[in-house]
Design an enzyme around this catalytic site. Structure first.
Site, PDB file in Angstrom:
ATOM      1  N   LYS A  67       1.518  -4.506 -10.624  1.00 19.65           N
ATOM      2  CA  LYS A  67       0.893  -3.846 -11.784  1.00 19.65           C
ATOM      3  C   LYS A  67       1.622  -2.569 -12.182  1.00 19.65           C
ATOM      4  CE  LYS A  67      -2.629  -0.661  -9.852  1.00 19.65           C
ATOM      5  NZ  LYS A  67      -2.586  -0.818  -8.406  1.00 19.65           N
ATOM      6  N   HIS A 196      -6.389   1.354   0.819  1.00 16.35           N
ATOM      7  CA  HIS A 196      -5.486   2.059  -0.098  1.00 16.35           C
ATOM      8  C   HIS A 196      -5.979   3.491  -0.156  1.00 16.35           C
ATOM      9  CE1 HIS A 196      -3.045   3.307  -3.395  1.00 16.35           C
ATOM     10  NE2 HIS A 196      -2.644   2.102  -3.729  1.00 16.35           N
ATOM     11  N   GLU A 271       1.611  -2.212   0.371  1.00 16.26           N
ATOM     12  CA  GLU A 271       1.707  -2.612  -1.041  1.00 16.26           C
ATOM     13  C   GLU A 271       2.244  -1.470  -1.898  1.00 16.26           C
ATOM     14  OE1 GLU A 271      -2.435  -5.196  -0.496  1.00 16.26           O
ATOM     15  OE2 GLU A 271      -2.420  -3.302  -1.586  1.00 16.26           O
TER      16      GLU A 271
HETATM   17  C1  LIG Z   1      -2.216  -0.019  -7.484  1.00 13.97           C
HETATM   18  C2  LIG Z   1      -2.280  -0.629  -6.140  1.00 13.97           C
HETATM   19  C3  LIG Z   1      -1.207  -0.483  -5.257  1.00 13.97           C
HETATM   20  C4  LIG Z   1       0.011   0.375  -5.544  1.00 13.97           C
HETATM   21  O1  LIG Z   1      -0.270   1.722  -5.424  1.00 13.97           O
HETATM   22  P1  LIG Z   1       0.901   2.813  -5.448  1.00 13.97           P
HETATM   23  O2  LIG Z   1       0.167   4.086  -5.224  1.00 13.97           O
HETATM   24  O3  LIG Z   1       1.586   2.723  -6.748  1.00 13.97           O
HETATM   25  O4  LIG Z   1       1.820   2.519  -4.325  1.00 13.97           O
HETATM   26  C5  LIG Z   1      -1.296  -1.130  -4.039  1.00 13.97           C
HETATM   27  N1  LIG Z   1      -2.352  -1.885  -3.703  1.00 13.97           N
HETATM   28  C6  LIG Z   1      -3.408  -2.044  -4.535  1.00 13.97           C
HETATM   29  C7  LIG Z   1      -4.538  -2.904  -4.111  1.00 13.97           C
HETATM   30  C8  LIG Z   1      -3.409  -1.413  -5.765  1.00 13.97           C
HETATM   31  O5  LIG Z   1      -4.472  -1.558  -6.569  1.00 13.97           O
END
Ligand SMILES: *Cc1c(COP(=O)(O)O)cnc(C)c1O
Length: 419
Positions: A67, A196, A271
């Site tokens: 995304k 996250h 991620e």
């Molecule tokens: C947006 C998102 C990410 C990426 O986050 P960053 O801070 O850009 O590394 C990873 N995992 C999930 C589930 C997300 O929604």
């Protein structure tokens, strides 16, 4: 020139400086015919970021969060390097798999999925997916019997630029154990824990706290007979220089893994989104209009009335790449692409091109005097920029100019099946 997917990539014989390259490109434009904004995309930089990850966190497999920027060349290069992918929708799953990435390198990391997308994931055999609530387990039990579920817990750095835990993640102590039981009752297979800490994390200890919860929950899950062999550390890693450096976060994570998962057989994944996407993209926008105004109009300070200030209008703004100002809570700072003769600075405002006064890129900036036709340069513009941009008011997105050095093309990219 070579092709990556349908996109042309300039192959340069020597190592290049992105800003210098941007100057060469700008100099060669006939502004009467084409003064549109553009981004220089350094593929060498994508590879450098990937290598930095491998050097600092070799035990953790990255799954790029699509995304953040779905640029087709970025996706293909990461696929070539062996990266996995975090997708949150049917479309993202298809974008990644259509470059030839196999389902086992995907995680469908959206805890509240559309039912038809779950069926689509089943069809394409994408198995790893996240959940943080009982209702999702019921949906998945019905639609995707092969799903390998990863329980997302809420552990947050409250100072992160974009906290995510209001919307996603269950309480790791009060709720997570109940959800493991619910999964057992529903006959849904749970394989691990995810979290996250928030995008743009400022406090690395959030990862440590999360890993400790993950360890406890793995033991509880194993008690129900689940294998619990995946730990997914989500995103939050900085995309460029940041007060909490990637190296610092990586060290905290390595120490926490040693403490909570020594000699582990577990599969460790993460991620990262902005970590890969931000730095390789540099935006170059043209000044399409410049107006001299009293400085007080910009500073709102009567006493500045005698001095001059300048309002510039550039051909990218908050409806385009700079939507990151609204959605990602960042303040990109740019500067003139070319060095200027005079050091004299004036208070200046940089506006986007649309007929909306919300369309403000930089306010009360001290900058030398520029003219219509000059260029502004903004580095680190790849994360959460083009991905959510629009063409509101008829202003086009910047064109992408992809470049890489010849020896990198030959040694790392040329023969990949993802190209
Ligand atoms: C947006 C998102 C990410 C990426 O986050 P960053 O801070 O850009 O590394 C990873 N995992 C999930 C589930 C997300 O929604």
């Amino acid at each position: 020139m070579e092709l990556i997917g349908n996109d042309k990539v300039g192959i340069l014989s020597e190592k290049f400086d992105v800003k210098q390259l941007a100057r060469d490109i700008a100099t060669n434009k006939d502004l009467q015919l084409n003064d549109s904004s553009f981004m220089v995309v350094s593929i060498d930089k994508i590879i450098e970021r990937f290598q930095l990850w491998k050097q600092q966190l070799p035990m953790i497999e990255p799954f790029y969060a699509v995304k953040c920027n779905t640029d087709p060349v970025l996706v293909r290069i990461l696929a070539t390097l062996g990266c996995g992918f975090d997708c949150a929708s049917r479309e993202e799953i298809d974008i990644v798999m259509n470059t030839g990435v196999t389902a086992d390198r995907l995680i469908y990391a959206n805890p509240c999925k559309t039912r038809s997308f779950i069926a689509h994931a089943m069809q394409r055999d994408v198995r790893m997916m996240t959940f943080d609530n009982a209702e999702e387990l019921v949906k998945v039990a019905k639609l995707h019997p092969n799903a390998e579920m990863i329980l997302r817990i809420a552990v947050s750095d409250p100072t992160a630029t974009c906290p995510l835990n209001l919307k996603f993640g269950c309480d790791p102590v009060l709720v997570a154990p109940q959800l493991l039981k619910k999964a057992y009752d529903e006959g849904v297979n749970v394989v691990g824990i995810s979290f996250h800490v928030g995008s743009g994390c400022n406090d690395a200890t959030a990862y440590k706290v999360a890993l400790q919860h993950a360890k406890n929950l793995c033991e509880i899950g194993e008690g129900f007979g689940f294998k619990m062999d995946i730990i997914d550390m989500g995103g939050g890693f900085p995309g460029s220089e940041h007060k909490n450096s990637f190296e610092n976060i990586a060290q905290v994570i390595r120490e926490a893994i040693d403490e909570f998962f020594p000699d582990t057989e577990k599969r460790l994944i993460a991620e990262p989104g902005r970590f890969f996407a931000a730095a390789p993209f540099s935006l170059v926008a043209n000044i399409i209009h410049a107006t001299e105004v009293p400085a007080s109009k910009i500073t709102k300070n009567e006493k500045d009335g005698g001095d001059s200030g300048y309002m510039y209008y550039i051909n990218d703004g908050v409806y385009g790449s700079f939507n990151c100002i609204l959605f990602d809570h960042v303040h990109p700072t740019g500067g003139p692409l070319f060095d200027q003769d005079s050091d004299q600075k004036f208070v200046s405002t940089i506006w986007g091109p649309t007929c909306d006064s919300l369309d403000l890129v930089e306010d009360k900036k001290m900058m030398c005097k520029l003219q219509v036709g000059d260029w502004m340069y903004y580095p680190d513009m790849g994360a959460y920029t083009i991905a959510a941009s629009t063409t509101f008011n008829g202003f086009a997105r910047p064109s992408m100019i992809y470049v890489m050095t010849e020896n990198v093309w030959n040694s790392k990219i040329k023969d990949s099946r993802h190209i």
